[in-house]
Design a protein around this motif. Structure first.
Motif, PDB file in Angstrom:
ATOM      1  N   GLU A 384     -16.194   7.019   5.164  1.00  0.00           N
ATOM      2  CA  GLU A 384     -14.744   6.865   5.022  1.00  0.00           C
ATOM      3  C   GLU A 384     -14.190   6.013   6.155  1.00  0.00           C
ATOM      4  O   GLU A 384     -14.512   6.225   7.322  1.00  0.00           O
ATOM      5  CB  GLU A 384     -14.076   8.244   5.038  1.00  0.00           C
ATOM      6  N   LEU A 385     -13.366   5.051   5.800  1.00  0.00           N
ATOM      7  CA  LEU A 385     -12.713   4.216   6.804  1.00  0.00           C
ATOM      8  C   LEU A 385     -11.554   4.985   7.428  1.00  0.00           C
ATOM      9  O   LEU A 385     -10.700   5.529   6.725  1.00  0.00           O
ATOM     10  CB  LEU A 385     -12.196   2.929   6.155  1.00  0.00           C
ATOM     11  N   ILE A 386     -11.530   5.036   8.752  1.00  0.00           N
ATOM     12  CA  ILE A 386     -10.490   5.755   9.485  1.00  0.00           C
ATOM     13  C   ILE A 386      -9.685   4.765  10.313  1.00  0.00           C
ATOM     14  O   ILE A 386     -10.251   3.980  11.078  1.00  0.00           O
ATOM     15  CB  ILE A 386     -11.092   6.833  10.418  1.00  0.00           C
ATOM     16  N   TYR A 387      -8.345   4.807  10.135  1.00  0.00           N
ATOM     17  CA  TYR A 387      -7.439   3.953  10.920  1.00  0.00           C
ATOM     18  C   TYR A 387      -6.783   4.798  11.990  1.00  0.00           C
ATOM     19  O   TYR A 387      -6.166   5.825  11.708  1.00  0.00           O
ATOM     20  CB  TYR A 387      -6.392   3.343   9.995  1.00  0.00           C
ATOM     21  N   ASN A 388      -6.917   4.390  13.233  1.00  0.00           N
ATOM     22  CA  ASN A 388      -6.414   5.161  14.367  1.00  0.00           C
ATOM     23  C   ASN A 388      -5.103   4.609  14.926  1.00  0.00           C
ATOM     24  O   ASN A 388      -4.718   4.936  16.042  1.00  0.00           O
ATOM     25  CB  ASN A 388      -7.479   5.203  15.466  1.00  0.00           C
ATOM     26  N   GLY A 389      -4.420   3.779  14.138  1.00  0.00           N
ATOM     27  CA  GLY A 389      -3.129   3.251  14.568  1.00  0.00           C
ATOM     28  C   GLY A 389      -1.981   3.965  13.880  1.00  0.00           C
ATOM     29  O   GLY A 389      -2.131   5.081  13.380  1.00  0.00           O
ATOM     30  N   ASP A 390      -0.830   3.317  13.843  1.00  0.00           N
ATOM     31  CA  ASP A 390       0.362   3.895  13.218  1.00  0.00           C
ATOM     32  C   ASP A 390       0.512   3.390  11.792  1.00  0.00           C
ATOM     33  O   ASP A 390       0.070   2.293  11.448  1.00  0.00           O
ATOM     34  CB  ASP A 390       1.616   3.521  14.016  1.00  0.00           C
ATOM     35  N   ASN A 391       1.163   4.211  10.943  1.00  0.00           N
ATOM     36  CA  ASN A 391       1.542   3.816   9.587  1.00  0.00           C
ATOM     37  C   ASN A 391       0.348   3.390   8.732  1.00  0.00           C
ATOM     38  O   ASN A 391       0.237   2.242   8.318  1.00  0.00           O
ATOM     39  CB  ASN A 391       2.574   2.683   9.626  1.00  0.00           C
ATOM     40  N   ASP A 392      -0.512   4.332   8.480  1.00  0.00           N
ATOM     41  CA  ASP A 392      -1.591   4.097   7.536  1.00  0.00           C
ATOM     42  C   ASP A 392      -1.099   4.540   6.161  1.00  0.00           C
ATOM     43  O   ASP A 392      -0.980   5.732   5.884  1.00  0.00           O
ATOM     44  CB  ASP A 392      -2.848   4.879   7.929  1.00  0.00           C
ATOM     45  N   TYR A 393      -0.837   3.577   5.282  1.00  0.00           N
ATOM     46  CA  TYR A 393      -0.254   3.890   3.984  1.00  0.00           C
ATOM     47  C   TYR A 393      -1.293   4.194   2.907  1.00  0.00           C
ATOM     48  O   TYR A 393      -0.933   4.557   1.794  1.00  0.00           O
ATOM     49  CB  TYR A 393       0.628   2.727   3.515  1.00  0.00           C
ATOM     50  N   GLY A 394      -2.568   4.023   3.231  1.00  0.00           N
ATOM     51  CA  GLY A 394      -3.612   4.352   2.267  1.00  0.00           C
ATOM     52  C   GLY A 394      -3.824   3.280   1.217  1.00  0.00           C
ATOM     53  O   GLY A 394      -3.528   2.098   1.425  1.00  0.00           O
ATOM     54  N   PHE A 395      -4.339   3.697   0.049  1.00  0.00           N
ATOM     55  CA  PHE A 395      -4.681   2.782  -1.039  1.00  0.00           C
ATOM     56  C   PHE A 395      -3.930   3.178  -2.298  1.00  0.00           C
ATOM     57  O   PHE A 395      -3.586   4.340  -2.499  1.00  0.00           O
ATOM     58  CB  PHE A 395      -6.190   2.796  -1.293  1.00  0.00           C
ATOM     59  N   ILE A 396      -3.708   2.201  -3.153  1.00  0.00           N
ATOM     60  CA  ILE A 396      -2.943   2.446  -4.369  1.00  0.00           C
ATOM     61  C   ILE A 396      -3.766   3.155  -5.435  1.00  0.00           C
ATOM     62  O   ILE A 396      -3.228   3.864  -6.288  1.00  0.00           O
ATOM     63  CB  ILE A 396      -2.381   1.110  -4.932  1.00  0.00           C
ATOM     64  N   THR A 397      -5.087   2.987  -5.408  1.00  0.00           N
ATOM     65  CA  THR A 397      -5.944   3.568  -6.433  1.00  0.00           C
ATOM     66  C   THR A 397      -6.786   4.702  -5.866  1.00  0.00           C
ATOM     67  O   THR A 397      -7.204   4.657  -4.711  1.00  0.00           O
ATOM     68  CB  THR A 397      -6.889   2.503  -7.036  1.00  0.00           C
ATOM     69  N   ASP A 398      -7.052   5.698  -6.695  1.00  0.00           N
ATOM     70  CA  ASP A 398      -7.865   6.835  -6.273  1.00  0.00           C
ATOM     71  C   ASP A 398      -9.323   6.455  -6.071  1.00  0.00           C
ATOM     72  O   ASP A 398     -10.037   7.061  -5.275  1.00  0.00           O
ATOM     73  CB  ASP A 398      -7.782   7.968  -7.309  1.00  0.00           C
ATOM     74  N   ASN A 399      -9.799   5.463  -6.847  1.00  0.00           N
ATOM     75  CA  ASN A 399     -11.217   5.103  -6.766  1.00  0.00           C
ATOM     76  C   ASN A 399     -11.520   4.156  -5.607  1.00  0.00           C
ATOM     77  O   ASN A 399     -12.642   3.740  -5.419  1.00  0.00           O
ATOM     78  CB  ASN A 399     -11.678   4.464  -8.080  1.00  0.00           C
ATOM     79  N   ASN A 400     -10.508   3.808  -4.831  1.00  0.00           N
ATOM     80  CA  ASN A 400     -10.749   2.969  -3.661  1.00  0.00           C
ATOM     81  C   ASN A 400      -9.893   3.473  -2.514  1.00  0.00           C
ATOM     82  O   ASN A 400      -8.745   3.089  -2.357  1.00  0.00           O
ATOM     83  CB  ASN A 400     -10.412   1.503  -3.959  1.00  0.00           C
ATOM     84  N   LYS A 401     -10.452   4.358  -1.725  1.00  0.00           N
ATOM     85  CA  LYS A 401      -9.722   4.899  -0.583  1.00  0.00           C
ATOM     86  C   LYS A 401     -10.427   4.527   0.721  1.00  0.00           C
ATOM     87  O   LYS A 401     -10.482   5.296   1.659  1.00  0.00           O
ATOM     88  CB  LYS A 401      -9.591   6.417  -0.716  1.00  0.00           C
ATOM     89  N   GLY A 402     -10.976   3.314   0.750  1.00  0.00           N
ATOM     90  CA  GLY A 402     -11.657   2.876   1.952  1.00  0.00           C
ATOM     91  C   GLY A 402     -12.984   3.569   2.158  1.00  0.00           C
ATOM     92  O   GLY A 402     -13.385   3.821   3.305  1.00  0.00           O
ATOM     93  N   THR A 403     -13.691   3.910   1.075  1.00  0.00           N
ATOM     94  CA  THR A 403     -14.992   4.565   1.198  1.00  0.00           C
ATOM     95  C   THR A 403     -16.071   3.689   0.577  1.00  0.00           C
ATOM     96  O   THR A 403     -15.839   2.980  -0.403  1.00  0.00           O
ATOM     97  CB  THR A 403     -15.007   5.937   0.495  1.00  0.00           C
ATOM     98  N   VAL A 404     -17.253   3.736   1.176  1.00  0.00           N
ATOM     99  CA  VAL A 404     -18.423   3.038   0.646  1.00  0.00           C
ATOM    100  C   VAL A 404     -19.611   3.999   0.707  1.00  0.00           C
ATOM    101  O   VAL A 404     -19.601   4.964   1.484  1.00  0.00           O
ATOM    102  CB  VAL A 404     -18.747   1.758   1.448  1.00  0.00           C
ATOM    103  N   PRO A 405     -20.641   3.782  -0.107  1.00  0.00           N
ATOM    104  CA  PRO A 405     -21.775   4.705  -0.101  1.00  0.00           C
ATOM    105  C   PRO A 405     -22.631   4.609   1.156  1.00  0.00           C
ATOM    106  O   PRO A 405     -22.777   3.538   1.752  1.00  0.00           O
ATOM    107  CB  PRO A 405     -22.578   4.274  -1.342  1.00  0.00           C
ATOM    108  N   ILE A 406     -23.172   5.750   1.557  1.00  0.00           N
ATOM    109  CA  ILE A 406     -24.205   5.795   2.603  1.00  0.00           C
ATOM    110  C   ILE A 406     -25.542   5.848   1.880  1.00  0.00           C
ATOM    111  O   ILE A 406     -25.745   6.693   0.992  1.00  0.00           O
ATOM    112  CB  ILE A 406     -24.069   7.048   3.484  1.00  0.00           C
ATOM    113  N   VAL A 407     -26.450   4.964   2.228  1.00  0.00           N
ATOM    114  CA  VAL A 407     -27.728   4.886   1.508  1.00  0.00           C
ATOM    115  C   VAL A 407     -28.909   4.984   2.466  1.00  0.00           C
ATOM    116  O   VAL A 407     -28.782   4.758   3.674  1.00  0.00           O
ATOM    117  CB  VAL A 407     -27.836   3.568   0.702  1.00  0.00           C
TER     118      VAL A 407
END
Length: 445
Positions: A384-407
């Motif tokens: 999961e992508l974590i933003y440590n600044g101010d005003n993180d508004y996220g993503f518009i779609t549920d299937n893309n929330k800043g995550t990628v697979p760990i393999v």
């Protein structure tokens, strides 16, 4: 004197910290603060990633007026794409649709009865001129009645994942203005409702699933039934001199809206240097202002954000480069990001992003081990992508929330039966030895 020096030192330290904070990214911070949008609700989205770049009261529900027609457009294009409808399909105008067209209070292209109109003609009048009667005609053609079409609209909204919505007719008009002709299954005083977030998500799906929608929404004017109809999107390159001030480079959609209950709204989309943004402003004070505020939003996005690969494919967290393996020929396997993480970020903010691992509990045993055999590239969790600044508004779609697979980076074969047996025997005696040591230690404790 000592007390005064401490006060002075503290004040200097405070000023230094505050000043340093302003220096960290002064332009983008000030730019966001200076937007000062004169809209009750607004949102700005990066189309490629779904990242929300700015939001103001994004979940407030407001009558979207003719922006409602984006859902009608979606269903029409979906039916054509599925082969259930053709651009050349013809239909005639019902008494209800004709009454809408004859009402001077509504957008109208002067439809006639006892005359065939193609789906393409009706769609263009709806998408370009925001015509209400042609919208009703399309709804009736597809579903048999506008009431049945409204059911399709709400079902599609749920399927898309819209969070704040209510569709009560196909046009965006208030039911109260329909003189008792409101769709069956709705109330006479019902209103269509959308939030800026849901409107942007609807626009996202419309452009993503049917990019040809932009071929029509970008037309400033055209001929319909022998007359010129014009696009209400003043940010397009119109010929009229008084509209030149609203032109915005790269704009090619999408839908305006106005009702007394909803005010002036606009869903815009523009592309520059291959980067597309989607903006929504709701309930501005005037027709002019909805385009002026949209320009502010788009300028903010294009001027302050750039796509950057924050973490490449194969990236490994320093403290989590591998996972232990049981019943395998290897005791562990290296893990990494299966895909890169690239999103639009503000200048000089790359250091504010980190990743956090979330392992699939079904893939690990109670000791946190993977069980062999394991394939190369096997997905074992998500980063999961974590933003440590101010005003993180996220993503518009549920299937893309800043995550990628760990393999897994390699395959691990299952150990042969003999080695497994030796391991089991070793574990057995090791457990006995440990228990004996603990027993003896207990005698002398």
């Amino acid at each position: 004197m000592k007390f005064n020096k401490q006060i002075i030192f503290s004040l200097l330290f405070l000023v230094t910290v505050m000043f340093g904070g302003f220096l960290s990214n002064p332009y983008s911070t000030q730019a966001e603060a200076s937007l000062n949008l004169n809209a009750e609700s607004a949102i700005l989205v990066d189309f490629e990633t779904g990242k929300i770049l700015y939001a103001k009261n994004p979940d407030a529900t407001i009558p979207p007026a003719s922006m409602t027609k984006m859902m009608t457009e979606y269903i029409v294009l979906e039916k054509i794409n599925n082969g259930e409808l053709s651009w050349d399909t013809t239909t005639q105008i019902s008494d209800y649709a004709y009454s809408i067209s004859a009402n001077e209070a509504f957008s109208g292209v002067g439809l006639k009865q006892d005359q065939d109109y193609t789906v393409k003609e009706l769609y263009e009048a709806m998408a370009i001129n925001s015509d209400n009667a042609t919208t009703v005609a399309l709804a009736e053609l597809i579903a048999g009645s506008e009431g049945e079409f409204v059911k399709l609209m709400n079902e599609k909204a749920e399927e898309m994942g819209l969070t704040e919505y209510k569709f009560v007719n196909s046009t965006g008009l208030d039911n109260a203005d329909l003189d008792g002709n409101h769709p069956e299954g709705t109330e006479a005083d019902d209103l269509n409702l959308l939030s800026a977030r849901s409107t942007a998500l609807l626009a996202y799906h419309l452009v993503h699933d049917f990019p040809e929608v932009l071929e029509t929404s970008s037309i400033p004017e055209m001929t319909f039934a022998g007359q010129t109809i014009r696009n209400w999107n003043w940010m397009l390159p119109h010929d009229a001199t008084f509209l030149e001030q609203f032109y915005y480079e790269g704009i090619d959609g999408l839908k305006t809206g106005y009702t007394e209950s909803g005010g002036n709204s606009f869903t815009g989309t523009a592309i520059r240097n291959g980067n597309r943004l989607i903006s929504v402003v709701m309930r501005t004070d005037s027709k002019e202002e909805r385009f002026e505020e949209t320009a502010k939003l788009l300028d903010y996005g294009f001027n302050n954000f750039q796509n950057e690969e924050l973490f490449p494919s194969g990236y490994q967290l320093e403290d989590q480069t591998s996972l232990p393996v049981t019943k395998g020929k290897e005791d562990s396997v290296n893990i990494s990001l299966g895909e890169s993480i690239t999103i639009p970020i503000k200048t000089d903010e790359a250091d504010l992003y980190t990743v956090k691992y979330h392992f699939d509990k079904e893939k690990l045993n109670e000791d946190g081990e993977l069980t062999a055999p394991i394939g190369k590239g096997e997905v074992v969790g998500k980063a999961e992508l974590i933003y440590n600044g101010d005003n993180d508004y996220g993503f518009i779609t549920d299937n893309n929330k800043g995550t990628v697979p760990i393999v897994t980076d390699a395959a691990v074969e299952k150990s042969n039966w003999f080695m497994l047996m030796l391991g089991a025997i070793g574990d057995f005696f090791a457990n006995i030895f440990t228990a004996a040591v603990d027993w003896i230690a207990g005698l002398f404790s």
